[in-house]
Design an enzyme around this catalytic site. Structure first.
Site, PDB file in Angstrom:
ATOM      1  CE  LYS A   1      10.497  -6.493 -10.622  1.00 58.60           C
ATOM      2  NZ  LYS A   1      11.300  -6.141  -9.619  1.00 58.60           N
TER       3      LYS A   1
ATOM      4  CB  CYS B   1       2.641   2.841   7.292  1.00 62.90           C
ATOM      5  SG  CYS B   1       3.631   2.048   8.551  1.00 62.90           S
TER       6      CYS B   1
ATOM      7  CE  LYS C   1       4.905  -0.121  -6.353  1.00 62.14           C
ATOM      8  NZ  LYS C   1       5.373  -1.020  -7.424  1.00 62.14           N
TER       9      LYS C   1
ATOM     10  CD1 TRP D   1       7.637  -1.604   8.014  1.00 58.64           C
ATOM     11  CD2 TRP D   1       6.481  -3.113   6.884  1.00 58.64           C
ATOM     12  NE1 TRP D   1       8.286  -2.524   7.674  1.00 58.64           N
ATOM     13  CE2 TRP D   1       7.869  -3.639   6.879  1.00 58.64           C
ATOM     14  CE3 TRP D   1       5.386  -3.854   6.080  1.00 58.64           C
ATOM     15  CZ2 TRP D   1       8.174  -4.410   6.129  1.00 58.64           C
ATOM     16  CZ3 TRP D   1       6.002  -4.817   5.362  1.00 58.64           C
ATOM     17  CH2 TRP D   1       7.197  -5.208   5.176  1.00 58.64           C
TER      18      TRP D   1
ATOM     19  CG  HIS E   1      37.554 -13.035 -10.064  1.00 60.53           C
ATOM     20  ND1 HIS E   1      38.907 -12.726  -9.879  1.00 60.53           N
ATOM     21  CD2 HIS E   1      37.481 -12.802 -11.217  1.00 60.53           C
ATOM     22  CE1 HIS E   1      39.624 -12.441 -10.818  1.00 60.53           C
ATOM     23  NE2 HIS E   1      38.630 -12.482 -11.832  1.00 60.53           N
TER      24      HIS E   1
ATOM     25  CG  ASN F   1       2.080   6.318   7.030  1.00 59.90           C
ATOM     26  OD1 ASN F   1       1.651   5.563   8.010  1.00 59.90           O
ATOM     27  ND2 ASN F   1       1.694   6.599   6.029  1.00 59.90           N
ATOM     28  N   GLY F   2       5.961   7.075   9.548  1.00 58.16           N
ATOM     29  CA  GLY F   2       7.194   7.793   9.531  1.00 58.16           C
ATOM     30  C   GLY F   2       7.869   7.499  10.736  1.00 58.16           C
TER      31      GLY F   2
ATOM     32  NE  ARG G   1       1.754   3.492   1.733  1.00 59.87           N
ATOM     33  CZ  ARG G   1       2.375   4.374   1.179  1.00 59.87           C
ATOM     34  NH1 ARG G   1       2.346   4.600  -0.082  1.00 59.87           N
ATOM     35  NH2 ARG G   1       3.167   5.103   1.986  1.00 59.87           N
TER      36      ARG G   1
ATOM     37  CD  GLU H   1      10.945  -7.367  -5.864  1.00 57.54           C
ATOM     38  OE1 GLU H   1      11.119  -6.541  -5.000  1.00 57.54           O
ATOM     39  OE2 GLU H   1      10.923  -7.118  -7.081  1.00 57.54           O
TER      40      GLU H   1
ATOM     41  CD  GLU I   1      14.277  -4.932 -11.724  1.00 62.40           C
ATOM     42  OE1 GLU I   1      13.070  -5.048 -11.652  1.00 62.40           O
ATOM     43  OE2 GLU I   1      15.125  -4.581 -10.817  1.00 62.40           O
TER      44      GLU I   1
END
Length: 612
Positions: free
Chosen positions: A489, A2, A607, A76, A508, A102-103, A27, A492, A485
């Site tokens: 990348k 948000c 973000k 969001w 395994h 926000n929150g 964001r 996402e 990482e």
């Protein structure tokens, strides 16, 4: 997650609000809205579902909404599906109070029941509407004073929030409050501007206030006043943001992500330069001395996402150089395992934004347990930076793309420097070793530039495999940390199913997933583990996998095994992550571009994750 903006001054507010919301698009959001007041007239509220372009079209880029005081929001969805009705701003029944938030309000159902009993009506499914109407309730109950009304409401609210509110009886004023959700307030010559992140206000000012937890603010054309929960005026220091507006622009690149990939040499150099003085590591700015480091018997690293992957690298590096045991925790799990933290330890919390909700909660738990905390953060004045006992800033500058690149690289540098300083204090390395390690770090920027010069080969390969359904990254030791990482990348921003596996775990169960043409990326920068990982590559090739090998210059015999090879310069093996990650960042980027996706704003992602 948000975005909030607000403006009060002498200019038309709507264009400023829309510009600020544009700067906060990274964001993540699903709808947007603004509320603008023209003198003592009622606020005009305009909302739209979807991208910000829809809101701009509705308002002719803000030209049709008149007034010099306003608030804006990109939402969001948490409570309530994405819709125009659920979008912010929200209003009280008589439009007396208008606000954005926000929150998450955890007890909104309980509060809603209270308000329903007082004849309030609800039009949305959001917790935010409940908060706005609760403020309206207390405003009418307690002498029509905004600060008292907000304070009474905040005492009843459980959860996290950053609120920006306008009251009908107070034209030309915006009231703000925060708890755990980020907010920054910029001072202007003839007013004030606020945002939930620095890029929203950089165009207008670099003079800012950081509003603390459970604090309120009043923004007018005459200045900014802050209050505590008792309604008492409190003084705050005006700070200067070192980032400039140009740093938050694309600068000729098609996407922020590629710009930020190219900014890594400078970001890495700026970060290590801040902590090296006359060829020695100087942590005086972090307020950490050799005696503190020498006393450490255990280190805990807590982080989320890419920052967690930095912690995985850190475990290998710290334990190799110092012998001090390192435990790594996902911040979202740290509290729920009821951690047993030993004395003479430190909890390192890594976060680009310094506002990651789970990481912040982990830091507070560590402090409650009496364990020293160290924050590795990129944003000056962020919550983690303010609350940690020690803070080590990275110097990545503003990072706009959701997929982190340069902030990750700077966090690695911070971990390297801490590892060397700890090893020196523990006397597990001598001066010659210290010098060679620091020289290796100082060489990284030029080596990264060399890798970027060869990006066209990766671009070609990415286009070839843009339609892949599954990609596996395998490696051992630090190479496994690199794979974590690299895989993140890929998934996402390309939406391709991608996983990282410790190469030794293939037998395994994982090897059963290999099918004809499955792309397997093998990372092999650790000389001692090279042959073992190559052997695993041969195993998956025998089952139909298509192989890409990532190794250092000189290991050309890898070409006998893989179909496509990528080389990075040799460096100190403990620091190989800083180089090996660059081709994997480029690979993810070019796959996403080849698929025609929005690289900087991948679906469903934000973000900074500022709610649990």
């Amino acid at each position: 997650m948000c975005g909030i903006v607000g403006y009060v001054g002498k200019e038309q507010a709507a264009p400023v609000l829309l510009d600020g919301l544009t700067k906060l698009e990274y964001r993540g959001y699903d709808s947007a809205g603004i509320a603008v007041r023209d003198g003592d007239k009622d606020a005009v509220v305009v909302k739209a579902k979807g991208r910000l372009a829809a809101l701009k079209e509705k308002t002719d880029n803000g030209k049709t909404v008149v007034g010099t005081c306003g608030i804006g929001h990109t939402r969001w969805a948490t409570h309530g599906a994405p819709s125009e009705l659920n979008a912010h701003p929200h209003c009280s029944d008589d439009h007396n109070v208008v606000g954005v938030h926000n929150g998450i309000i955890e007890n909104f159902q309980e509060l809603k029941a209270k308000l329903l009993s007082h004849d309030y009506k609800f039009y949305s499914d959001t917790d935010t509407e409940v908060a706005i109407k609760l403020i309206d309730y207390y405003y009418k109950k307690y002498e029509h004073t905004p600060v008292d009304a907000i304070n009474h409401a905040l005492v009843r609210i459980r959860g996290s929030y950053a609120l920006a509110i306008m009251f009908k009886d107070y034209p030309g004023e915006i009231y703000v409050a925060r708890k755990d959700s980020p907010m920054i307030i910029g001072a202007l010559d003839d007013g004030a501007i606020l945002g939930s992140d620095v890029p929203a206000i950089l165009k207008y000012t670099r003079k800012v206030y950081y509003i603390g937890n459970l604090e309120l603010g009043r923004l007018t054309t005459d200045g900014i006043t802050f209050y505590n929960l008792d309604g008492d005026v409190i003084e705050k220091e005006l700070k200067t943001v070192e980032w400039d507006a140009e740093a938050a622009e694309k600068g000729g690149f098609e996407h922020f992500m590629m710009k930020e990939i190219y900014e890594q040499p400078k970001a890495v150099k700026d970060t290590y330069s801040a902590y090296i003085n006359d060829g020695k590591i100087d942590l005086s700015a972090v307020k950490i001395d050799a005696d503190f480091l020498k006393s450490l018997e255990r280190i805990y690293v807590v982080a989320c996402g890419s920052a967690y992957h930095v912690g995985v690298v850190g475990k290998y590096v710290i334990e190799e150089l110092t012998g001090v045991p390192v435990e790594i925790d996902l911040a979202s799990e740290f509290r729920y395992r009821n951690p047993r933290l030993v004395k003479n330890s430190v909890v390192i919390v890594i976060s680009q934004s310094g506002e990651t909700a789970d990481s912040l909660a982990a830091l507070r738990l560590a402090k409650d347990m009496g364990i020293p905390t160290l924050g590795i953060v990129n944003v000056v004045g962020s919550s983690i930076a303010r609350e940690a006992d020690h803070v080590m800033y990275t110097y990545a500058g503003p990072e706009i793309a959701v997929a982190t690149t340069k902030a990750y690289s700077c966090q690695l540098i911070a971990i390297y420097l801490l590892s060397i300083a700890l090893a020196k204090s523990k006397e597990t390395i001598d001066e010659a070793r210290e010098k060679s390690l620091l020289e290796a770090i100082e060489n990284l920027p030029k080596q990264i530039e060399k890798i970027l010069d060869d990006k066209e080969r990766i671009q070609w390969f990415a286009a070839k495999y843009a339609n892949a359904h599954d990609i596996f990254f395998i490696g051992r030791g630090i190479d496994y940390a690199i794979c974590l990482e690299g895989s993140l990348k890929m998934k996402e921003i390309s939406y391709i199913h991608s996983e990282a596996y410790a190469a030794g775990e293939l037998k395994h169960g994982t090897i059963s997933l290999i099918d004809q043409g499955t792309l397997v990326v093998g990372v092999m920068t650790q000389e001692e583990l090279f042959e073992k990982t190559r052997s695993n590559m041969v195993e998956v090739k025998a089952r139909g996998a298509y192989l890409m090998g990532l190794t250092t210059y000189g290991n050309y015999n890898i070409e006998d095994t893989v179909e496509f090879s990528v080389y990075v310069p040799k460096t100190e093996e403990l620091f190989s992550t800083s180089l090996a990650i660059i081709p994997l960042q480029l690979l993810g980027y070019y796959v996403s571009v080849s698929k025609g996706l929005d690289v900087d704003k991948p679906r469903n992602l934000a973000k900074s994750v500022t709610v649990e």
